[in-house]
Enzyme design. Sequence first.
Site, short mmCIF file in Angstrom:
data_model
loop_
_atom_site.label_atom_id
_atom_site.label_comp_id
_atom_site.label_asym_id
_atom_site.label_seq_id
_atom_site.Cartn_x
_atom_site.Cartn_y
_atom_site.Cartn_z
N GLU A 1 -6.37 47.13 -87.39
CA GLU A 1 -5.75 45.84 -87.13
C GLU A 1 -6.29 44.69 -87.98
O GLU A 1 -6.52 43.59 -87.48
CB GLU A 1 -5.93 45.51 -85.65
CG GLU A 1 -7.39 45.31 -85.20
CD GLU A 1 -8.15 46.55 -84.76
OE1 GLU A 1 -9.18 46.41 -84.10
OE2 GLU A 1 -7.70 47.68 -85.07
N HIS B 1 0.72 48.86 -81.32
CA HIS B 1 -0.70 48.81 -80.97
C HIS B 1 -1.43 47.82 -81.90
O HIS B 1 -2.15 46.93 -81.43
CB HIS B 1 -1.32 50.21 -81.09
CG HIS B 1 -2.77 50.27 -80.70
ND1 HIS B 1 -3.18 50.49 -79.41
CD2 HIS B 1 -3.89 50.11 -81.43
CE1 HIS B 1 -4.51 50.47 -79.36
NE2 HIS B 1 -4.96 50.24 -80.58
N GLU B 2 -1.20 47.95 -83.21
CA GLU B 2 -1.91 47.08 -84.16
C GLU B 2 -1.45 45.62 -84.02
O GLU B 2 -2.27 44.71 -84.13
CB GLU B 2 -1.74 47.57 -85.60
CG GLU B 2 -2.16 49.02 -85.86
CD GLU B 2 -3.53 49.39 -85.31
OE1 GLU B 2 -4.40 48.51 -85.17
OE2 GLU B 2 -3.74 50.59 -85.00
N HIS C 1 -3.27 44.00 -81.20
CA HIS C 1 -4.65 43.62 -81.53
C HIS C 1 -4.75 42.19 -82.05
O HIS C 1 -5.84 41.60 -82.03
CB HIS C 1 -5.22 44.57 -82.59
CG HIS C 1 -5.96 45.74 -82.03
ND1 HIS C 1 -7.01 45.61 -81.14
CD2 HIS C 1 -5.84 47.07 -82.27
CE1 HIS C 1 -7.50 46.81 -80.85
NE2 HIS C 1 -6.80 47.71 -81.51
N GLU D 1 -9.77 47.71 -76.83
CA GLU D 1 -8.79 48.80 -76.87
C GLU D 1 -7.98 48.98 -75.59
O GLU D 1 -6.79 49.26 -75.64
CB GLU D 1 -9.47 50.11 -77.28
CG GLU D 1 -10.04 50.07 -78.70
CD GLU D 1 -9.02 49.78 -79.79
OE1 GLU D 1 -7.80 49.85 -79.52
OE2 GLU D 1 -9.43 49.48 -80.93
N ASP E 1 -19.72 55.04 -84.54
CA ASP E 1 -18.76 56.03 -85.07
C ASP E 1 -18.81 57.33 -84.26
O ASP E 1 -17.78 57.98 -84.07
CB ASP E 1 -19.05 56.35 -86.55
CG ASP E 1 -18.64 55.21 -87.49
OD1 ASP E 1 -17.83 54.36 -87.07
OD2 ASP E 1 -19.14 55.19 -88.62
N TYR F 1 -9.82 53.41 -74.93
CA TYR F 1 -8.38 53.14 -74.94
C TYR F 1 -7.76 53.51 -73.59
O TYR F 1 -7.12 52.69 -72.93
CB TYR F 1 -7.68 53.99 -76.01
CG TYR F 1 -8.08 53.71 -77.44
CD1 TYR F 1 -7.20 53.07 -78.32
CD2 TYR F 1 -9.31 54.10 -77.94
CE1 TYR F 1 -7.54 52.83 -79.65
CE2 TYR F 1 -9.68 53.86 -79.25
CZ TYR F 1 -8.78 53.23 -80.11
OH TYR F 1 -9.14 53.00 -81.41
#
Length: 617
Positions: free
Chosen positions: A272, A296-297, A300, A319, A376, A384
């Site tokens: 995003e 979704h993006e 954001h 998220e 990560d 989410y």
Amino acid sequence: KTPLDLIFDKYVWIYSCVTKHLNLALALDFERRVIRGKVALTVEALRDRFSALTLDSRDLQIVSVSANGQAARFTMGPKHSFKGTPLDITLPFDLSRGQHVIVEVTYETSPSATALQWLTPAQTAGKTQPYLFSQCQAHHCRSMIPCQDTPSVKHTYYAQVSVPKDLVAVMSAMRDGQEVDPQDSSRIVYRFRQPVPMPSYLIAIVAGALESREIGPRSRVWSEKEFVDKAAFEFSETETMLKTAEDLAGPYVWGQYDILVLPPSFPYGGMENPCLTFATPTLLAGDKSLSNVIAHEISHSWTGNLVTNKTWEHFWLNEGHTVYLERMIGRSLESEQFRQFKAMGGWKDLQDSVNTFGANNPLTNLVPSLQDVDPDDAFSSVPYEKGFALLYHLEELLGGPEVFMGFVKSYIQMFAYGSATTDEWKNYLFTYFKDKVDVLNKVDWNGWMFTPGMPPVKNQYDTTLADACIALSQRWIKAKDGDLSSFKESDVKTLSSHQIIEFLSLLLQEEPLPLTHVKKMQQLYDLNASMNAEIRFRWLRLCVRARWEEAVPMAMKMATEQGRMKFTRPLFKEVFNFEKYRDEAVRMFVAHRAAMHPVTSGLVAKDLKLDANTASL
């Protein structure tokens, strides 16, 4: 205060200052695979007698540091495995609380900078020009720019980027013109400005043989020319989605909303980056069916970019709310049944993540402790989908989608241009619904937030759109070899792409199908021919699990032709778990590792139980 808030207080104390603006001058060197950079940080002191600061850096070569034009002493602290090396700077003077200083750092990145992927011409669609893209989330910006690399600090930025004249540069900012590089007439300098404060992880840069097409009054799509028209078609409904999101969440403050389709090695579905969403080419299905990634993006732009998690422990605030908003866009553009259908699919994704990590793994907490954990490594669908499940549960308790969306919009306004913790969110929830505190007090907050595994409540979703998928999957699961003649080509003709994805997902939750069944399914439904990446990915996993040897090369081809981790990691794992082809999975990884994004190759190496630096078992 919660332990996380105390960690944050300590964090502010460590920083004792905050960056307000970055001014970047970057020269991209494709030969050496480095960026030569100069960054001027406008820094505000948060306490009196302020005379030293620490910036995050990772594998950077620091050439010089100055403060308001005067040389400043600097040292590099001890190197940490994933946090990098602190850059400790001593100012040649003291500042009082509230005063600003401009700290200028001249530096060069490393060819192995984790934020950057340098592609050879052979790794691009056009095959003639090199390509560079960045991916800074969660904490990789420090390998591209020395900065306060935390989502708790937000700043504006201005940038000048010098690239060879055959390339085009774009950034997560408004374009602000271009000119021939005054230092080198074979290069062009592109200028960018980002007037909205944002965290460092949203700084993004791309350079390549890019073209663009207008797809709306405030949107263009960018990619190599081989993809640009296909992308313009796929994302033609962007403005409709933006307007729908604005109706739900308030005005879009970022000016431009462009989409950049990256080369196949990009590790995520989308990213995003403000003004310029990054998208994987695996979205180009030809039927607009995968546009929920763009929804979704777009979402954001409010939850994540405008209101940001204060630390990565609170990633679910980014998220979970974004998935909630994405599905509210789906509700407006499709139907409430469609939102319910997507929510069911999300619950299944959450079950998969919990199974992968293990139900007692603290990384499946909605709010995990990330002390000495690389963000990560913690990445999964938990923030989410567990986040969405909590918000949906609250929606049901508090009066339905309109009522709860009113809270989400108010929360966005309250914390806009800032960062929030889970406690701050929860306190605001209790304030907003002050007449329903008795209902909120009955919520099992500890079970939702700080307990691993599946949530304490299983939401009941409307199954209308899922019923056909459930019925067909059950027929295949229960069928004996003698029943296979009852299946017809027409079984899937009335199903949408979303429903075929769901049908395959349901089968993946069961014991592997017999090989006879999978072969019959191919004969009737011809799923090998599907160009929809979400369908193909699930189908190939199903085939490998059924031990269909012909599917192994197709699975390996998909795992290596693109690098979206959602697809690449599970496909490698499936083949690795097929005993006969375990060595083949390792061989294919070793052969393709150099073309992979550094984050992807690192995680696949872990999945295949390989030493991070060698190809040995």
